[in-house]
Structures are given as structure tokens and as C-alpha cells.
Design a protein around this motif. Structure first.
Motif, mmCIF file in Angstrom:
data_model
loop_
_atom_site.group_PDB
_atom_site.id
_atom_site.type_symbol
_atom_site.label_atom_id
_atom_site.label_comp_id
_atom_site.label_asym_id
_atom_site.label_seq_id
_atom_site.Cartn_x
_atom_site.Cartn_y
_atom_site.Cartn_z
ATOM 1 N N UNK B 77 0.866 -1.048 -0.034
ATOM 2 C CA UNK B 77 -0.044 0.196 -0.195
ATOM 3 C C UNK B 77 0.930 1.026 0.126
ATOM 4 N N UNK B 78 1.948 1.251 0.714
ATOM 5 C CA UNK B 78 2.745 2.354 0.731
ATOM 6 C C UNK B 78 3.452 2.712 -0.292
ATOM 7 N N UNK B 79 3.933 1.424 -1.162
ATOM 8 C CA UNK B 79 4.502 1.603 -2.492
ATOM 9 C C UNK B 79 3.552 2.235 -3.550
ATOM 10 N N UNK B 80 2.204 1.888 -3.321
ATOM 11 C CA UNK B 80 1.298 2.344 -4.303
ATOM 12 C C UNK B 80 1.244 3.786 -4.246
ATOM 13 N N UNK B 81 1.226 4.367 -3.115
ATOM 14 C CA UNK B 81 1.440 5.725 -3.022
ATOM 15 C C UNK B 81 0.445 6.417 -1.709
ATOM 16 N N UNK B 82 0.443 5.524 -0.901
ATOM 17 C CA UNK B 82 -0.360 6.219 0.595
ATOM 18 C C UNK B 82 0.562 5.889 1.649
ATOM 19 N N UNK B 83 1.138 7.292 2.215
ATOM 20 C CA UNK B 83 2.010 7.105 3.283
ATOM 21 C C UNK B 83 1.332 7.795 4.620
ATOM 22 N N UNK B 84 2.044 7.686 5.811
ATOM 23 C CA UNK B 84 1.500 8.019 7.083
ATOM 24 C C UNK B 84 2.370 8.446 7.981
ATOM 25 N N UNK B 85 1.967 9.257 9.060
ATOM 26 C CA UNK B 85 2.807 9.371 10.112
ATOM 27 C C UNK B 85 2.197 8.819 11.236
ATOM 28 N N UNK B 86 2.545 8.774 12.275
ATOM 29 C CA UNK B 86 2.138 8.141 13.631
ATOM 30 C C UNK B 86 1.968 9.065 14.773
ATOM 31 N N UNK B 177 -1.362 11.328 1.892
ATOM 32 C CA UNK B 177 -0.483 11.502 3.073
ATOM 33 C C UNK B 177 -1.562 11.511 4.178
ATOM 34 N N UNK B 178 -1.411 10.664 5.099
ATOM 35 C CA UNK B 178 -2.249 10.491 6.384
ATOM 36 C C UNK B 178 -1.327 10.854 7.524
ATOM 37 N N UNK B 179 -1.908 12.206 8.012
ATOM 38 C CA UNK B 179 -1.178 12.666 9.126
ATOM 39 C C UNK B 179 -1.886 12.294 10.537
ATOM 40 N N UNK B 180 -1.177 11.805 11.308
ATOM 41 C CA UNK B 180 -1.933 11.417 12.630
ATOM 42 C C UNK B 180 -1.573 12.237 13.956
ATOM 43 N N UNK B 181 -2.296 13.143 14.266
ATOM 44 C CA UNK B 181 -2.241 14.200 15.144
ATOM 45 C C UNK B 181 -0.752 14.829 15.078
ATOM 46 N N UNK B 197 3.852 24.338 7.152
ATOM 47 C CA UNK B 197 4.346 23.115 6.676
ATOM 48 C C UNK B 197 3.355 22.285 5.958
ATOM 49 N N UNK B 198 2.151 22.366 6.445
ATOM 50 C CA UNK B 198 1.094 21.450 5.647
ATOM 51 C C UNK B 198 0.629 22.163 4.496
ATOM 52 N N UNK B 199 0.819 23.626 4.471
ATOM 53 C CA UNK B 199 0.523 24.261 3.083
ATOM 54 C C UNK B 199 1.288 24.084 2.301
ATOM 55 N N UNK B 200 2.772 23.868 2.731
ATOM 56 C CA UNK B 200 3.861 23.923 2.106
ATOM 57 C C UNK B 200 3.989 22.499 1.234
ATOM 58 N N UNK B 201 3.169 21.390 1.745
ATOM 59 C CA UNK B 201 3.266 20.127 1.291
ATOM 60 C C UNK B 201 2.354 20.211 0.271
ATOM 61 N N UNK B 202 1.155 20.874 0.319
ATOM 62 C CA UNK B 202 0.060 20.930 -0.750
ATOM 63 C C UNK B 202 0.737 21.647 -2.033
ATOM 64 N N UNK B 211 -5.177 13.639 4.522
ATOM 65 C CA UNK B 211 -6.089 13.299 5.599
ATOM 66 C C UNK B 211 -5.582 13.541 6.960
ATOM 67 N N UNK B 212 -5.870 14.326 7.782
ATOM 68 C CA UNK B 212 -5.502 14.863 8.862
ATOM 69 C C UNK B 212 -6.291 14.531 10.313
ATOM 70 N N UNK B 213 -5.874 13.906 11.078
ATOM 71 C CA UNK B 213 -6.489 13.515 12.341
ATOM 72 C C UNK B 213 -5.852 14.841 13.224
ATOM 73 N N UNK B 214 -6.604 15.307 13.788
ATOM 74 C CA UNK B 214 -6.471 16.448 14.783
ATOM 75 C C UNK B 214 -7.368 16.844 15.907
ATOM 76 N N UNK B 215 -6.704 17.182 17.007
ATOM 77 C CA UNK B 215 -7.613 17.630 17.872
ATOM 78 C C UNK B 215 -7.580 19.154 18.101
ATOM 79 N N UNK B 216 -6.692 19.808 17.574
ATOM 80 C CA UNK B 216 -6.369 21.173 17.488
ATOM 81 C C UNK B 216 -7.310 21.864 16.634
ATOM 82 N N UNK B 217 -8.524 22.374 17.197
ATOM 83 C CA UNK B 217 -9.297 22.822 16.190
ATOM 84 C C UNK B 217 -8.912 24.250 15.436
ATOM 85 N N UNK B 218 -7.969 24.840 15.910
ATOM 86 C CA UNK B 218 -7.484 26.267 15.224
ATOM 87 C C UNK B 218 -6.776 25.660 14.015
ATOM 88 N N UNK B 219 -6.087 24.707 14.015
ATOM 89 C CA UNK B 219 -5.515 23.968 12.720
ATOM 90 C C UNK B 219 -6.607 23.633 11.677
#
Lengths: 406, 262, 306
Positions: B77-86, B177-181, B197-202, B211-219
Motif C-alpha cells: 500500500x505504501x509503494x502504491x502511494x499512501x504514506x502516513x505519520x504516527x 498522506x495520512x497525518x496522525x495528530x 508546513x502543511x500548506x507547503x506540502x500542498x 487526511x489529517x487527524x487533529x484535536x487542535x481545532x485552530x488548525x
């Protein structure tokens, strides 16, 4: 700053000076080791050993020797290696009346190859293999049985046996893929014991009597058990095996170096540190682990073949769990995934028991304690793994930093 | 009409008797930032774990660019093009900063072995190019990391560690890109930097879906183009941040039943 | 036919002993996720500790009742000593490494087991040779027609049953058991709810070593023999039994012990030349299990927490 002083010292050194440093770095430990082994006087040998230890520590810590370290063990690594090889090739001629010391060196060399093999699994990939002696045994038995039953020459059996050992490596590797750390350790122990029991009981392996009269290697018509005649003088037959082992060791070190400085070694380390993150980064961890098993077992197979045709007689008692633990100790003591460290560990744990013959009864206790002490105080080993700096790639500068710097 | 990157259809994940995800469905298109929010234990990280292949879903489909990927091993899955952070940054502690990024380029291992022993020139050429590529990417996010990329990871402060994880994920040019918190434990200054940084990625990786998992609502408020709210494994609301924030179901999930506090 | 039942009895006995060893392993893995490869050697240690204590006392030729009391007493003392060893083992060897990578701790227990083994061999007079272990289990037994059920078999099976019941009670009904379960879920958080982590883990090792002691004493008395290096074999068998049954579950130890014991005993009896290869069969069974069903018979499908 670091950069400036490096540039400064670099300007000062000429090619000749660099050669001198490499020469010193190679010959000093070489001569001191020679002293430890060859000197009959116990006190002098101990002094030699102490000086050797001081040299090693000094190289790492002393400011005075820093230039030696950055030059001889840094950029000049290749030259230092050449000098070391030269020393290793010449030194044994001074031991012509001491076949026992030659024997120690040969065994140390064989253990080096073994330890390098285990290092791929335990040191690089982080796989706890506690039954490594099984692959050693497969290599030894394969080579000797091919030689005694089918009368194949050594230089053919030594090429076939490692592949058989590698196959057995895969046999252990496949179940290992599905298992966690301690399950894997258990599988490896179980495998080691199964091999031992089979060797002890099967008829074609000779049972507890093992395999006798294993023919020595024959090169250009001369058998290796005949004394070596060079420059008109006669040298003990151990010299033949010494050079054979030296060649095998050099090739092993070269392969180890090539694998370490490549994606193979990098991915092994990544799996060792964090398997899940590695998988999610796209690394095929299963293939990488199987490769570690196969390559490690391959090396063990070579070592086994060497041992069998050198000693001429093997039995299951040569391949017990104790051997697995001693080789493991060499990797832990020397340095996980540090080639020089592993070699050092192999030398220490194979030479020390010979030098301390009087305490032979306590050998396994000492080994066990050494492992424990290492695990507590220096789990990365005497020579911890260094960070990769890719110095072997063509130098490039980005923002003024040169590759190969610390 | 933007291309679909990820299509999640009725994805369910059960661990024994516990249903962590219940019939979750949504779509991620190209060039989009999607935020996944919800109270703790709602199943957000589980979703990531299933999509990235760590767990095989109990039922449901995951389509990546039209191809079903449920049940595939993580590295494929990673090689197909889905990467993530933890969530808890998983870096290789014994390796250098650069080496960590290089592990993101996990191409086929078999040819790696052959190359290492028998085709050194090719290996050197490829490795040089990859190191340049990695350093350039590092430079986008942190000049200091690029300049001292041979230093051990343990030397890095937490903010830089997150950036490193992002670099490792991005170096292979993934489509998703899946970003976990990523903002967990960051102070307001670091949070602003993360948004940059996230804007830079885009901007850097054209067409990437995040896809971004986040608790910080300001982001979430400032970055997300679409928000999905999970609670107890189910999607309870989707839409823009404004719409979702004013949804009484969402408020109840976070704050409990306002009329009858339990 | 009689052979079949007799073999069954032997198998059950062997199973019980493996179960006893497996129980200790289950504790270590269950509570602190540690594979303690010195556990088998602790069993042997117990048998060697007991010998110098019991042999002179048995030589006094006391009445059966007093002998029984003496055996019980000395056994308890041995178990106590084993417990002390467990506590020392934890404090000196395990605790410093609890925060290191698991591989290091695993290797440390392997090395510790080796040192223990060798120290026994060196310290004990004539340590390299097998030692005769005194007959502390009663002779005789029940006779059902041609089938002989020895008292020793009953005792061994009985003790393992009792231990399993006691351990289950401990885990489910006592505070210590609750603490252990909490620690196995989340060591850090459990401290915040007032559980004394240090004490709990120490007790795990004390109980685990006592279990090893029981296994070691019974094993030595059943076979009448003990030797410094049977610990590694015993430990591996016990660990295998725990793994087959399903690590983390005491009841799994019974299942695993039974499977292993039966495979081994029946292959030794019914397969020609089997006795030499019996270990091969059991280990192959273990390897097969680890491939096909790594969680064990009773184990739950463990999802690694990511």
C-alpha cells in the motif's frame, strides 16, 4: 569549528604523512596482538595486551590520537585496511615454530566469519537467533559428506555447502516471519536442537561419531596438510589453512561492507528499530528478514566447511547450543552491526579461552558474564555502530558541509 | 471534476467483540485536505491503521485510485502511494536524520541485494540522487535538518522530529498522506509552523490528498477543506468546519448530552 | 491396549510437568511481556538446592509420617529460597533493563540462564555428571487390573491442577492479581492508580520462581535424576507448552502441556526408534504451531497496538 580544524589539518598532511598514519594504525594493534599471542612469557603477553587496550581506548578518546582516528580510520580507511592485510599476510611467517598460535588464529578467523554471519541477523536486522550453530553444522556436514561420500574436492564442496546452509536459513526464516521476538527466539532454539538431535541420530551423518577422515583441500596438486615450502624454507601446514582462512575472511569482510553501505543494510537497521514504521514506509520486511536469514546462514555454512576440512573430523558435539551462545556473545561483545566490532568480539572470545587455559572450567561462565556486563553497561557493544556518512559516494558539498564529516 | 484518490465504502473494523469502526464511508479527492476529528477512542487512528494496511478490515472496501487495496500488506500500500505519520512519532532511533528519510524510499529489496554486491556503480549513482532528493526535501521544512542531516535522530527536538516524519512520508511522492495528530504536544508557535508546513506540502506536491487527524481545532478551522467527525466508530457529521462545529450531534459527542449531563 | 493406557498415564505426567514450567513462563509474559529464558535453569536450581538439604535428613531413616513432614518442610524451604532467587534476579538483572529494547532483556535472560547453569556445574561437587535425586515421592500406587497408577503420578498431576486453580484464583480474586492484570495492560498508568509497580513485579518473579521450584523438584523426583544442563531443555519445553496453549492464559498452560506431553510420549512409545527423536517431534510440533496458529490454542488474536 569542526570544519575549520579539519580543513586546516587536511592542508597540513601530505600523502606520505597519511600513509604513515595508516601504517601506524594498522601495524600497532597488529604487533601488539602478535605479542599477546606469540609471547611465551605470561607477563610480557599481559603487558602487550594492556598496551593494546590502551591503544584502542586512546584512539577513541585521546586528543593526541585524534588525527590518527580521523585520518587512518576515516578517509584513509582503505589504506589502513591494505596495511592490515599486509601485516596479516606477513606475520605468520614469524610463527613458523609455533603452529599452536597459528591454530588459534585460524579458529579466530573461522569464528569471525561465523560472527559476521550472525551479525546480519542479530546486529543488523535485530532478529534474536539463538540457534545459529545449526547453520554452522549444516555447512560443516554438507561439505564433509559431499567430500567423503561423493569424493568432491574441497573447492567445490565449499561452494555448495553454504547454499545448503542458506536453504536451511530460509527454513527457519519462514516461520520466523509470523512470530514476535520471543517466539522467534524459541523457534531458533528449537531448530538448533532439532538439528543437533538429527545429526546425533541419523545414520548418514554418522550419529554421535560424526564424520571422520575429511579430506583436506588440495590446490595445484599440493594437499593442505603438507608443510608449505616457500623461499626454500619449510613452514608448518597450518600456514596453508591460515592463508585460506585469511582469504575467506577478507571476502566476508568485503561482502559485509558492501551490504552495510547499501539499501540492504539500511533497511535491515530500519526493521530492527521499528518494523511497523518500516512497513508503512514501503519496506518489504518479510523479504528483508528472509534475506538476513539466508545470508547469515550462508556465512555460517562457509565457516562450517572451513572448519570441517581443517580439523578433519566433526561430530554433533562441535555444534551445540553453547557454540550458538558463544557466537552470540561475540556479536554482543564486539558491537551490533559494526564490522570491526564483530571481528574484535570474535577475536576476544576465541583467543581468551586459549590464553586462559587454566580456567577452562569457567569458560562459559566468563562468556555469560561478559555478555551480561555488556548488555548492562554497553548494550551496543565495545564498538557501537557508527552513523552512516556515505563517504564512499562522490563528495558533494551543500552549504559548505562535506560528506564524511562527523 | 477532480480524480478520486481514496474511496472508503462501509468500512468496518472489529477487534473481537469491540467495533472500532462501523460502516465508515467517505471519499478523498486530489488536491484536498480532509480533517478527521472526534473524541478520543472514536476510531480515527484505527481508520489510518486499516487504510495503511496494518489491519485488514472486517468488512467494507478501500479503493485507491479505483483499485481495491483492502487486505494488501502495508508495504505494498505504501509503494502504491499512501504514506502516513504516527501519533507517537516512530522514527528509527539508531539511524541518522538522512537515513530516516531514505527509509521512505523502500523500493524492491531483491534488486537492492544484487545491486549492493554486483552493480556498485549503479547503486552509487542511485544513492547519490536519492540523498540529494532527500536533502532537498529536508531543506524545504528545516534548514538545520538538511545541513546536519548526518546527525543522530536522538539529537532532534520534538518539532523537528515531526517534520522528519513528514519528510520520510513525502520523499516517495505519495498521492495520499495520512497525518496522525501532527500537532500533538505543540505550543502555539510550533502549531503555526505546522500549518505552514502543511500548506507547503500542498504547494510542493501537486495534487496530493491529505487526511489529517487533529484535536487542535485552530488548525482544522484554518487548513481543512472538509471535516469528517467520528464518534464511537461512526461518522456523525461531514462538511465544512463551520457546518460541523455548529452541528448539535457533534457538540454532544464532545461535550456529552448538554441537557442531561451524565 | 494396556500399553495405550499406560502410555496415556505417562503422557499425562509429562504434560503436568511441562504445564508447571509453562505456568511460570505465562506469568512473566502475561504481566511484563518478558520471555524469561532462565526459567528452566531456575527449576534445576531448585532441585540442586534441595539435594544437600534433604539427603542427610532422609538418611536418618525416620518414620513415614515424620519423613513426610520433613519432605514438606524442606520443599517449602527450597521454594522460599527459589523465591528469594527470583527477587534477586528481578532486582539485579531485570529491573535495570526494563526500559531497554526487549531484545536486550531477552538476551540477558539467556545469558543469565547460562551463567546459572555453569555456576551450578562448577560449584556442585562432580557437577558435570548427572546427580541422583532422592526418592521423595511415595512408592506404590493403585492397581486397576493390569494398569498401574503410581502415587507419584497422582501427586504430580494433582499438584499441577492445584497450582492452576490457585493461580486462577490469584489473578481473578486477589488484589495482587488485579494489580498484575493492570500492569500487564499498562504499566505506567497502573502506577497512577496507586499500584506499587515495584512490589507487583517483584512478586511476579517470586511466585514465578517458586513455580519453577515446584516444577524442578517434581521433575527431579519423578525421574530420580537431575543434571546441571537439563534446565535449558525443560525451559524450552515449558515455553513451548505455554506458546502452544496460548501465552497469557494459565489455562493455556494445561492445553499446551497436554499437547506437548502426548506428542512426545506417544511418539517415543509407538514410533520405532522414537525415543531418540521424541524431542524432534515435540519441537517440530512447536514450530508448526508457531507458523499455523501463533496465538496458541486458547490465545486471543493479538492486535499489535499501533
Amino acid at each position: 569549528m569542526m570544519n575549520d580544524s579539519y580543513a586546516r589539518s587536511e592542508r597540513q598532511l601530505s600523502a606520505a604523512a597519511r600513509a604513515m598514519l595508516s601504517f601506524t594504525a594498522a601495524f600497532t594493534p597488529g604487533i601488539l596482538l602478535f605479542g599477546v599471542l606469540a609471547l611465551k612469557n605470561g607477563y610480557l603477553a599481559a603487558v602487550s595486551f594492556a598496551l593494546l587496550v590502551l591503544f584502542v581506548i586512546g584512539c577513541q578518546k585521546l586528543e593526541l590520537l585524534r588525527q590518527l582516528r580521523t585520518e587512518a580510520f576515516g578517509r584513509g580507511k582503505k589504506m589502513t585496511a591494505v596495511f592490515a592485510l599486509l601485516f596479516a599476510a606477513c606475520a605468520p611467517f614469524f610463527l613458523s615454530d609455533d603452529p599452536y598460535t597459528l591454530h588459534i588464529l585460524i579458529m579466530a578467523g573461522i569464528y569471525c566469519v561465523l560472527a559476521l554471519g550472525l551479525n546480519y541477523q542479530v546486529g543488523s536486522a535485530g532478529i534474536p537467533n539463538l540457534g545459529f550453530a545449526a547453520f554452522y553444522a549444516v555447512g560443516a556436514y554438507a561439505s564433509s559428506l559431499l567430500a567423503t561420500a561423493f569424493h568432491l574436492p574441497f573447492f567445490l564442496t565449499i561452494l555448495i555447502a553454504p547454499f545448503i546452509a542458506a536453504f536451511f536459513g530460509l527454513l527457519v526464516g519462514f516461520p520466523a516471519l509470523k512470530t514476535r521476538a520471543y517466539h522467534l527466539a524459541l523457534v531458533s532454539i528449537a531448530f538448533g536442537l532439532v538439528i543437533y538431535i538429527l545429526l546425533n541420530n541419523l545414520e548418514f551423518t554418522g550419529g554421535p561419531n560424526g564424520v571422520k577422515d575429511i579430506p583436506p583441500p588440495v590446490l595445484l596438486g599440493r594437499s593442505f596438510i603438507q608443510p608449505l615450502i616457500l623461499f626454500g624454507r619449510e613452514f608448518p601446514m597450518q600456514l596453508n589453512f591460515y592463508f585460506l582462512t585469511l582469504v575467506v575472511l577478507c571476502v566476508s569482510l568485503l561482502i559485509g561492507n558492501l551490504l552495510y553501505n547499501s539499501k540492504v543494510g539500511l533497511f535491515w537497521n530500519a526493521i530492527r528499530d521499528d518494523e511497523i514504521a518500516s512497513k508503512c514506509s514501503g519496506i518489504d520486511t518479510s523479504k528483508a528478514k528472509l534475506l538476513a536469514f539466508a545470508v547469515g546462514a550462508f556465512f555460517a555454512g562457509i565457516a562450517g566447511g572451513l572448519y570441517a576440512h581443517y580439523v578433519g573430523y566433526i561430530s554433533p558435539e562441535n555444534f551445540t547450543m553453547n557454540i550458538s551462545l558463544v557466537v552470540l556473545g561475540m556479536v554482543i561483545l564486539g558491537g551490533m552491526d559494526n564490522t570491526a566490532g564483530v571481528v574484535a568480539g570474535a577475536f576476544i572470545l576465541s583467543i581468551a579461552p586459549e590464553k586462559f587455559r587454566a580456567f577452562a572450567d569457567y569458560r562459559m561462565i566468563a562468556t555469560g558474564l561478559a555478555i551480561l556486563l555488556m548488555l548492562y553497561f554497553r548494550p551496543k557493544g565495545l564498538f557501537p555502530q557508527k552513523l552512516r556518512t556515505y563517504g564512499f559516494l562522490p563528495n558533494k558539498t551543500v552549504s559548505g558541509e562535506r560528506r564524511g564529516d562527523e | 471534476m477532480k480524480n478520486s484518490l481514496l474511496q472508503i465504502r462501509n468500512l468496518t473494523m472489529k477487534f473481537g467483540g469491540l467495533t472500532a469502526m462501523d460502516s465508515v464511508s467517505f471519499e478523498l479527492t486530489e488536491d484536498r485536505i480532509l480533517a478527521l476529528i472526534g473524541p478520543n477512542g472514536a476510531g480515527k487512528t484505527t481508520l489510518f491503521n486499516v487504510v495503511s494496511g496494518i489491519y485488514a478490515p472486517t468488512s467494507g472496501d478501500i479503493l485507491f485510485k479505483g483499485t481495491p487495496i483492502n487486505g494488501l500488506p502495508p508495504h505494498e500500500i505504501a509503494r502504491m502511494g499512501i504514506k502516513r505519520t504516527f501519533q507517537q512519532s516512530r522514527l528509527c532511533e539508531s539511524l541518522s536524520v538522512l537515513d530516516n528519510v531514505l527509509t521512505g524510499l523502500g523500493a524492491s529489496s531483491k534488486s537492492n541485494f544484487r545491486k549492493a554486491l554486483f552493480n556498485r556503480p549503479l547503486l552509487k549513482k542511485e544513492l547519490s540522487a536519492e540523498i540529494d532528493q532527500a536533502r532537498e526535501l529536508l531543506g524545504v521544512f528545516s534548514r538545520s535538518m538538511r545541513d546536519s542531516c548526518f546527525r543522530p535522530v536522538s539529537d532532534l527536538p520534538p518539532g523537528e522530529r515531526r517534520k522528519l516524519e513528514i519528510c520520510r512520508a513525502l520523499v516517495s511522492d505519495p498521492a495520499v498522506l495520512l497525518l496522525d495528530e501532527p500537532a500533538a504536544g505543540m505550543d502555539p508557535e510550533e502549531t503555526l509552523e505546522l500549518m505552514e508546513d502543511i500548506r507547503r506540502i500542498s504547494a510542493l506536491k501537486k495534487g496530493i490528498g491529505i487526511v489529517l487527524i487533529e484535536h487542535d481545532m485552530s488548525i482544522v478551522r484554518k487548513i481543512a477543506e472538509e471535516v469528517i467527525v467520528l464518534s464511537y466508530g461512526k461518522i456523525i457529521s461531514t462538511g465544512s468546519f463551520a457546518k460541523v462545529a455548529s452541528d448539535p450531534l457533534v457538540q454532544e459527542a464532545y461535550l456529552g448530552n448538554v441537557e442531561n449531563p451524565s | 491396549m494396556i500399553l495405550f493406557f499406560q502410555t496415556c498415564l505417562v503422557a499425562v505426567t509429562v504434560s503436568s510437568m511441562y504445564t508447571l514450567v509453562a505456568l511460570g513462563f505465562t506469568m512473566y509474559v502475561g504481566v511484563i511481556n518478558l520471555a524469561n529464558f532462565s526459567h528452566g535453569d531456575t527449576c534445576v536450581l531448585a532441585s540442586f538446592l534441595m539435594m544437600p538439604l534433604i539427603v542427610p535428613l532422609l538418611g536418618l531413616n525416620l518414620s513415614p509420617a515424620v519423613t513426610f513432614a520433613v519432605v514438606m518442610g524442606v520443599s517449602l524451604v527450597t521454594l522460599l529460597l527459589a523465591g528469594v532467587w527470583g527477587s534477586l534476579f528481578y532486582k539485579m538483572l531485570v529491573r535495570p533493563l526494563l526500559n531497554s529494547p526487549r531484545l536486550i532483556l531477552l538476551l540477558a535472560t539467556v545469558a543469565a540462564g547460562q551463567v546459572l547453569r555453569e555456576v551450578i556445574r562448577v560449584v556442585y561437587p562432580n557437577g558435570s555428571n548427572p546427580q541422583v535425586f532422592p526418592e521423595i515421592l511415595p512408592f506404590g500406587g493403585f492397581l486397576f487390573g493390569d494398569l498401574f497408577l503410581g502415587y507419584d503420578v497422582v501427586i504430580i498431576c494433582g499438584v499441577s491442577m492445584v497450582m492452576i486453580v490457585l493461580l486462577n484464583l490469584l489473578i481473578k480474586k486477589t488484589r495482587l492479581g488485579l494489580a498484575m492484570r493492570a500492569v500487564s495492560q499498562n504499566p505506567d498508568v497502573s502506577q497512577t492508580v496507586g499500584i506499587n509497580l515495584e512490589r507487583t513485579i517483584t512478586l511476579v518473579f517470586v511466585i514465578g520462581s517458586a513455580l519453577a521450584g515446584i516444577a524442578g523438584i517434581l521433575n527431579a523426583s519423578y525421574y530420580g535424576i537431575t543434571k546441571f544442563d537439563i534446565g535449558s531443555n525443560l525451559g524450552i519445553k515449558g515455553f513451548s507448552a505455554a506458546v502452544i496453549g496460548g501465552l497469557g492464559d494459565f489455562n493455556g498452560a494445561i492445553v499446551g502441556g497436554l499437547i506437548l506431553g502426548f506428542v512426545e510420549t506417544f511418539s517415543a512409545v509407538y514410533i520405532p526408534d522414537g525415543s531418540q527423536y521424541q524431542n524432534v517431534f515435540s519441537f517440530l510440533a512447536v514450530i508448526a504451531f508457531l507458523i499455523v496458529r501463533p496465538r496458541g490454542v486458547l490465545g486471543e488474536n493479538v492486535f499489535e497496538k499501533v
